[in-house]
Design a protein around this motif. Structure first.
Motif, mmCIF file in Angstrom:
data_model
loop_
_atom_site.group_PDB
_atom_site.id
_atom_site.type_symbol
_atom_site.label_atom_id
_atom_site.label_comp_id
_atom_site.label_asym_id
_atom_site.label_seq_id
_atom_site.Cartn_x
_atom_site.Cartn_y
_atom_site.Cartn_z
ATOM 1 N N LYS A 199 0.831 -1.206 0.000
ATOM 2 C CA LYS A 199 0.000 0.000 0.000
ATOM 3 C C LYS A 199 0.864 1.254 0.000
ATOM 4 C CE LYS A 199 -4.039 2.048 0.246
ATOM 5 N NZ LYS A 199 -5.004 1.976 -0.878
ATOM 6 N N ILE A 200 1.914 1.224 0.814
ATOM 7 C CA ILE A 200 2.821 2.378 0.871
ATOM 8 C C ILE A 200 3.493 2.604 -0.485
ATOM 9 C CG2 ILE A 200 4.995 3.204 1.886
ATOM 10 C CD1 ILE A 200 4.135 1.847 4.479
ATOM 11 N N GLN A 201 3.888 1.509 -1.138
ATOM 12 C CA GLN A 201 4.538 1.631 -2.441
ATOM 13 C C GLN A 201 3.579 2.232 -3.474
ATOM 14 O OE1 GLN A 201 6.002 -2.253 -3.394
ATOM 15 N NE2 GLN A 201 7.725 -2.149 -1.951
ATOM 16 N N GLN A 202 2.303 1.799 -3.448
ATOM 17 C CA GLN A 202 1.322 2.355 -4.396
ATOM 18 C C GLN A 202 1.090 3.842 -4.139
ATOM 19 O OE1 GLN A 202 0.001 0.871 -7.043
ATOM 20 N NE2 GLN A 202 1.242 -0.937 -6.570
ATOM 21 N N GLN A 203 1.017 4.186 -2.832
ATOM 22 C CA GLN A 203 0.848 5.596 -2.500
ATOM 23 C C GLN A 203 2.056 6.409 -2.931
ATOM 24 O OE1 GLN A 203 0.089 5.524 1.697
ATOM 25 N NE2 GLN A 203 -2.104 5.053 1.461
ATOM 26 N N GLN A 204 3.235 5.818 -2.792
ATOM 27 C CA GLN A 204 4.450 6.527 -3.193
ATOM 28 C C GLN A 204 4.480 6.749 -4.692
ATOM 29 O OE1 GLN A 204 6.740 7.883 -1.244
ATOM 30 N NE2 GLN A 204 7.709 8.711 -3.069
ATOM 31 N N ILE A 205 3.965 5.761 -5.447
ATOM 32 C CA ILE A 205 3.914 5.912 -6.907
ATOM 33 C C ILE A 205 2.983 7.078 -7.277
ATOM 34 C CG2 ILE A 205 3.150 4.814 -9.031
ATOM 35 C CD1 ILE A 205 4.073 2.134 -7.821
ATOM 36 N N ASP A 206 1.828 7.150 -6.580
ATOM 37 C CA ASP A 206 0.911 8.254 -6.844
ATOM 38 C C ASP A 206 1.549 9.594 -6.507
ATOM 39 O OD1 ASP A 206 -0.953 6.439 -7.661
ATOM 40 O OD2 ASP A 206 -1.984 6.343 -5.716
ATOM 41 N N ILE A 207 2.242 9.632 -5.350
ATOM 42 C CA ILE A 207 2.905 10.881 -4.944
ATOM 43 C C ILE A 207 3.960 11.277 -5.967
ATOM 44 C CG2 ILE A 207 4.410 11.918 -3.199
ATOM 45 C CD1 ILE A 207 2.911 10.222 -1.110
ATOM 46 N N ASP A 208 4.735 10.288 -6.439
ATOM 47 C CA ASP A 208 5.791 10.582 -7.416
ATOM 48 C C ASP A 208 5.199 11.148 -8.705
ATOM 49 O OD1 ASP A 208 7.667 9.723 -5.645
ATOM 50 O OD2 ASP A 208 7.858 7.706 -6.494
ATOM 51 N N LYS A 209 4.070 10.573 -9.140
ATOM 52 C CA LYS A 209 3.452 11.062 -10.378
ATOM 53 C C LYS A 209 2.966 12.507 -10.207
ATOM 54 C CE LYS A 209 1.916 6.586 -12.202
ATOM 55 N NZ LYS A 209 0.731 5.745 -12.561
ATOM 56 N N ARG A 210 2.332 12.783 -9.050
ATOM 57 C CA ARG A 210 1.855 14.140 -8.804
ATOM 58 C C ARG A 210 3.031 15.117 -8.688
ATOM 59 N NH1 ARG A 210 -3.554 14.116 -7.285
ATOM 60 N NH2 ARG A 210 -4.401 12.038 -6.826
ATOM 61 N N GLN A 211 4.105 14.638 -8.049
ATOM 62 C CA GLN A 211 5.278 15.492 -7.897
ATOM 63 C C GLN A 211 5.903 15.792 -9.255
ATOM 64 O OE1 GLN A 211 6.269 16.669 -4.847
ATOM 65 N NE2 GLN A 211 7.617 17.993 -6.005
ATOM 66 N N GLU A 212 5.925 14.793 -10.138
ATOM 67 C CA GLU A 212 6.463 15.018 -11.479
ATOM 68 C C GLU A 212 5.607 16.034 -12.242
ATOM 69 O OE1 GLU A 212 6.660 11.267 -13.362
ATOM 70 O OE2 GLU A 212 8.303 10.500 -12.086
ATOM 71 N N PHE A 213 4.285 15.922 -12.078
ATOM 72 C CA PHE A 213 3.398 16.867 -12.772
ATOM 73 C C PHE A 213 3.620 18.300 -12.272
ATOM 74 C CE2 PHE A 213 -0.654 19.169 -12.961
ATOM 75 C CZ PHE A 213 -0.879 19.164 -14.339
ATOM 76 N N ILE A 214 3.727 18.432 -10.916
ATOM 77 C CA ILE A 214 3.963 19.765 -10.338
ATOM 78 C C ILE A 214 5.307 20.313 -10.798
ATOM 79 C CG2 ILE A 214 4.364 21.005 -8.164
ATOM 80 C CD1 ILE A 214 2.354 19.058 -6.870
#
Length: 928
Positions: free
Chosen positions: A323-338
């Motif tokens: 779950k943490i890894q999936q959340q981290q993937i989402d965070i990374d994608k949002r961070q890349e977009f920002i």
């Protein structure tokens, strides 16, 4: 108001114009650099397996994802200390704000971490601490607590009863030592548990697998096997499966890392029973780093908690991790977009600023360019004239420089020649002075004058050597002549050249080869200068009765070897350690020398494509390490020494394998028929002659310079004692010791080891091989003579105590017995003594052992001892029986142990020989 006025070809700008442009440029400049400078955190990692390192890195990146203004630099040294030191130096030059370091070993990394800390760069140490304690914070698990928890869990699993196997990590690492200590404390506290076996897995799966296969019969008896990480647990499991062990052995590991092929997956699949969670500390390290950077409070010591992971909680932990890894993937994608949107915004803003600045500059410089062009045309004409003058002067300087170089070369040649010429008269001064000092008829005032002259001459000699060294390094035209060199004789020869100085300073030197290397490719002449320089410096800075160690070992990839020179002297100050190899640098504690010795050594080592490093701690000594490549593929063809060149290498194995025997009499020193004989085995001619001079008045000497000569003497003579060096050109003195003590005909001969090797491993090995004494060089002659005399006297007393009366009656004839008969008697008595408890011992058995016929044996014994073999055996048995009764043994225990078939026969023979029964003799002994 803005205006430009032209007066007589010169540009004059109004005051308001200048102010306006300045304000505009400052505004635009501030806009372009309005972005806050990113803070930089660097992480240097060197420990753990790939999965553990990757997990720690992911934790750090996960925590940093909430702080986009932090730049993260990562370096992985893969367990290589030297590479990690270079990487930390590289990171320090990158203008970092904080360093997180996970050191592979504490001692090698301490100096470089201290230097970073002293630059006021905050340092966080993870998993392992440095030796000095100069860091801001520490983050790591408690390995002792992990070991205890594993032991307590094993007790629970086995319900307090069973056998436990242990697979440790790399020997000598703090993590392995502490986990083993904690585990044993828990296991030993339970009376029903016992440690079935311990093997060393070296932190690697393949190593643990190989060691388990090697000890499979022992490990297969365990109920629980505790391995110090999950990788080794998988190796143990593989070995047990291949051995088809039917026993349900529970394997416990350490780490419990998530991901494919790691410990958590192995527990869920049933391949491992449990694992001790070993937190990487990545998240905690980043949080503390952010607190330090933001000047917030933080703890200096941060010990991470652990827990047991088994099937009851493994799936939950895996689910949380996923779950943490999936959340981290989402965070990374949002961070890349920002990040991408911010980049686009900054680019557009920069383009706008550039356009505004360009428009203003175009207006300003458009009016200025006309004036500048005219002014430049006039200046170019003036510069052409000046350029012609400069070219003429430059040509004159080139000619003068050539003349100066020629004069400097002539001066250097004269300088070198005259420096060498100084050495001849100095030698002729020092030699007679040293001879005069040995005279005993000189007055005290004359001796004082001689000492003063000698000191001055020695000082002048050192100055001349320094002058030559300075000129030598200034030329910097060293060319290699590389050849294959036998490394052990090479190093031993260099050590031997310092023996007089070592003896005078009472400093011991030991050398040990921890590798399988016997041959290396080096320039012998140049590398001898390097090793001599390091050894000379170590002696100079080591106090009397100090210790110097030289060791040789290979790296794990077998492509480099390490030659280390370690001393326990004064040490080097941290301020000097970074400049110790700089030419002409003299440290704060230096009093002598030119400061170019180590710089010259570094130049030679680098020519060999190697590296030389130094580490030190004040008051505890220094370590100089040479890292040299193995083989000769890295050299150019012209650097390899060709056989047809006519240059003979200094060290060749054949020189030691072919001993020079000029005269048989030179290897013998006969004193008297009644004197004891001593075999001296020593390869150094001067030491062998010195031993001969101090022992030949009291003993008959056999002198050998290698193992082959020693073996020949043992076959043709029968020495009473063997005195041997350990480092021999064709083998080892330990091999001679083993041969003497293993062969029954020579097992009684005492052996003294005399060696410059003063390390505990060699002394222990000699003791295990039954050496009678171990004396280190330099040695005291009087002490050596006393120890030899004591050992020979002790052997004589033992012989008198346990020898039979038959031998006592024949000692008067011992002078007339030749060496062959003496060897026969020794072999005969040794065989009888070794089989004395065998009641079936017969003459045929003894004759077979001696390779003689029954008749030949009878004649030989009768001729030499004037008694029959049966009489001799009975006499030996009765003599030993008396000795056993004196030691307190009961009569019923004695008769069978000395070979009598019955108690009555023993009592009858005893009374016939000594005139009283064994019981009466025993009572008299008890009354005494």
């Amino acid at each position: 108001m803005m205006y430009i006025r032209i007066v007589k070809g010169k540009k004059i700008m109004g005051r308001h114009t200048v102010y306006g442009l300045l304000i505009l440029f400052l505004f635009l400049g501030c806009q372009s650099v309005s972005q806050k400078k990113k803070r930089v955190i660097a992480f240097s990692q060197c420990i753990g397996n790939d999965a553990w390192r990757q997990t720690m890195l992911e934790e750090m990146k996960r925590e940093l994802s909430f702080n986009p203004d932090i730049e993260f630099l990562y370096r992985d040294a893969h367990g290589n200390n030297a590479l990690q030191i270079d990487q930390i130096r590289e990171l320090a030059k990158a203008d970092i704000d904080l360093l997180i370091v996970s050191p592979n070993e504490a001692e090698p990394l301490t100096p470089i971490v201290d230097s970073i800390y002293q630059l006021h760069i905050p340092v966080i140490v993870t998993d392992r601490k440095t030796s000095s304690g100069q860091y801001n914070a520490y983050v790591g698990a408690d390995n002792l607590a992990i070991g205890k928890l594993a032991g307590q869990y094993s007790q629970t699993v086995l319900q307090g009863k069973g056998k436990v196997g242990l697979v440790t990590g790399l020997s000598g690492t703090s993590a392995s030592i502490e986990r083993e200590k904690g585990f044993k404390q828990s296991i030993l506290a339970a009376s029903g548990l016992q440690i079935n076996g311990i093997i060393h897995g070296g932190w690697e799966k393949n190593t643990a697998y190989a060691e388990t296969r090697k000890h499979i019969s022992q490990m297969a008896q365990s109920d629980v096997i505790f391995t110090f990480n999950d990788q080794m647990a998988m190796g143990v499991k593989k070995a047990l499966d291949e051995a088809q062990s039917k026993k349900d052995i529970k394997i416990i590991g350490v780490d419990a890392l998530p991901g494919p092929g790691n410990g958590l997956e192995q527990i869920m699949q049933g391949h491992m029973y449990a694992s001790m969670l070993y937190p990487t500390g990545g998240t905690e390290a980043i949080r503390i780093a952010l607190a330090i950077i933001n000047n917030q409070p933080y703890k200096r010591e941060n010990i991470l908690a652990t827990s047991v992971i088994d099937k009851t909680n493994a799936e939950l932990l895996a689910l949380q991790s996923h779950k943490i890894q999936q959340q981290q993937i989402d965070i990374d994608k949002r961070q890349e977009f920002i990040t991408e949107q911010n980049r686009i915004y900054q680019n557009q803003k920069s383009v706008l600023n550039v356009l505004v600045v360009s428009l203003v500059l175009a207006v300003v410089f458009g009016g200025v360019s006309v004036i500048v062009i005219k002014s430049n045309w006039e200046k170019n004409k003036h510069l052409e004239i000046k350029n012609g003058e400069i070219l003429s002067q430059q040509q004159q300087i080139v000619e003068m420089n050539s003349q100066i170089q020629q004069a400097a070369e002539i001066k250097n040649n004269f300088f070198t020649n005259i420096s060498h010429e100084f050495k001849t008269p100095l030698t002729l001064i020092l030699a007679p002075i040293e001879d005069l000092e040995t005279r005993k008829d000189l007055a005290d005032d004359i001796k004082d004058q001689l000492s003063r002259v000698k000191r001055s001459a020695k000082k002048l000699q050192r100055l001349v050597s320094d002058l030559i060294d300075i000129h030598r390094i200034s030329k910097a035209k060293i060319k290699l002549q590389v050849s294959a060199v036998q490394i052990d004789p090479f190093i031993q020869q260099v050590i031997n050249s310092f023996k007089p100085l070592l003896k005078k300073s009472r400093i011991s030197v030991s050398y040990v080869n921890k590798s399988i290397l016997k041959e290396v490719w080096i320039d012998e002449y140049l590398m001898e200068q390097v090793l001599s320089n390091l050894l000379s410096n170590a002696i100079k800075h080591t106090a009397a009765s100090g210790r110097i160690e030289i060791s040789l070992e290979e790296n794990s990839f077998k492509d480099y070897f390490y030659l280390r020179v370690l001393d326990n002297g004064l040490g080097i100050a941290p301020i000097d350690i970074e400049h110790i190899f700089d030419p002409f640098y003299q440290g704060t504690g230096s009093r002598n020398g030119s400061g170019i010795g180590l710089a010259y050594a570094k130049q030679i080592v680098e020519l060999h494509h190697g590296q030389i490093t130094a580490s030190s701690k004040l008051g505890h000594g220094s370590i100089f390490t040479l890292r040299m490549p193995i083989g000769n593929a890295h050299y150019e063809q012209e650097e390899l020494l060709k056989d047809e060149s006519g240059i003979k290498p200094i060290f060749k194995q054949q020189e030691y394998l072919e001993p020079e025997i000029k005269s048989p009499q030179k290897n013998l020193s006969f004193h008297s028929d009644k004197s004891k004989s001593i075999l001296i085995v020593e390869d150094n001619d001067e030491i062998r002659d010195y031993l001969r001079s101090i022992l030949e008045r009291d003993y008959n000497l056999l002198l050998a310079r290698d193992s082959r000569q020693a073996n020949n003497f043992m076959k043709t003579h029968f020495p009473d004692l063997v005195l041997t060096d350990i480092m021999l050109p064709d083998g080892s003195g330990l091999d001679i010791l083993k041969d003497v003590k293993t062969f029954y005909q020579t097992a009684h001969i005492p052996v003294i080891l005399l060696s410059a090797l003063a390390n505990e491993e060699t002394i222990l090995e000699g003791s295990l091989l039954k050496a009678d004494d171990y004396i280190t060089k330099p040695f005291n002659a009087a002490l050596l003579k006393v120890r030899i005399a004591n050992i020979l006297q002790s052997r004589h007393q033992l012989k008198e105590k346990y020898s039979s009366t038959v031998e006592q009656f024949d000692t008067s004839q011992s002078d007339s017995i030749n060496d062959n008969d003496r060897r026969f008697l020794n072999s005969f008595s040794t065989i009888v003594e070794s089989k004395l408890s065998d009641s079936r011992l017969s003459v045929d058995d003894i004759a077979s052992e001696l390779h003689l016929s029954r008749v030949q044996l009878y004649r030989k014994v009768k001729q030499l001892l004037d008694c029959s073999i049966s009489e001799y055996i009975v006499e030996r048995r009765l003599k030993k029986a008396k000795s056993l009764m004196a030691d307190g043994l009961h009569i019923n225990e004695i008769f069978s142990s000395v070979g009598f078939s019955s108690a009555s026969y023993f009592a009858s023979a005893f009374k016939k020989r000594y005139g009283q029964s064994p019981s009466t003799f025993k009572k008299e002994l008890d009354r005494k």
